[in-house]
Design a protein around this motif. Sequence first.
Motif, mmCIF file in Angstrom:
data_model
loop_
_atom_site.group_PDB
_atom_site.id
_atom_site.type_symbol
_atom_site.label_atom_id
_atom_site.label_comp_id
_atom_site.label_asym_id
_atom_site.label_seq_id
_atom_site.Cartn_x
_atom_site.Cartn_y
_atom_site.Cartn_z
ATOM 1 N N UNK A 87 -13.633 10.083 -0.835
ATOM 2 C CA UNK A 87 -13.015 10.523 0.412
ATOM 3 C C UNK A 87 -12.014 9.482 0.909
ATOM 4 N N UNK A 88 -12.407 8.216 0.839
ATOM 5 C CA UNK A 88 -11.509 7.143 1.260
ATOM 6 C C UNK A 88 -10.256 7.108 0.389
ATOM 7 N N UNK A 89 -10.425 7.255 -0.910
ATOM 8 C CA UNK A 89 -9.275 7.225 -1.817
ATOM 9 C C UNK A 89 -8.335 8.395 -1.526
ATOM 10 N N UNK A 90 -8.915 9.593 -1.306
ATOM 11 C CA UNK A 90 -8.071 10.745 -0.988
ATOM 12 C C UNK A 90 -7.312 10.520 0.318
ATOM 13 N N UNK A 91 -8.002 9.958 1.301
ATOM 14 C CA UNK A 91 -7.358 9.719 2.596
ATOM 15 C C UNK A 91 -6.271 8.661 2.458
ATOM 16 N N UNK A 92 -6.558 7.583 1.737
ATOM 17 C CA UNK A 92 -5.581 6.508 1.580
ATOM 18 C C UNK A 92 -4.381 6.950 0.752
ATOM 19 N N UNK A 93 -4.623 7.819 -0.227
ATOM 20 C CA UNK A 93 -3.532 8.291 -1.077
ATOM 21 C C UNK A 93 -2.756 9.422 -0.421
ATOM 22 N N UNK A 94 -3.319 9.996 0.625
ATOM 23 C CA UNK A 94 -2.636 11.081 1.320
ATOM 24 C C UNK A 94 -2.643 12.377 0.544
ATOM 25 N N UNK A 95 -3.696 12.617 -0.223
ATOM 26 C CA UNK A 95 -3.758 13.851 -1.012
ATOM 27 C C UNK A 95 -4.507 14.948 -0.289
#
Length: 129
Positions: A87-95
């Motif tokens: 979830x953090x990676x998706x949020x940080x990547x803006x996907x």
Amino acid sequence: MDNYPLLNLFWTMLEFFLWILWFFLLFKVISDIFRSHDMSGWGKAGWMVLVILLPLLGVLVYVIVRGKSMGERDLAQARRSEEAFQSYVRQAAGTGPSHADELAKLGELRSKGVLSEEEFQKAKEKLLA
């Protein structure tokens, strides 16, 4: 054994390794006792007393009695950690949902009459800001 100093070193290293392994297992059991949500406070206190007063017997009995659920709790915790990381990676990547998708949803709500033109404009400004 005094004639074999290398053998003494081997036994010392083996004893040291076993002590480290024992403390790892002891701390793992103690942390699992406190992490377990299916046990009452009295149950946790009873296990702690057993583990503290009779450490070897207490830890072995705990692993025998609650070892399976201990593994399930570890697996559930690993899954929660992985989901939080993803979830953090998706949020940080803006996907996540794009602005275009959000605007399309707002337009659909406006065309259905759920949002007025004024509400649509405010939501659009907020989204684009």
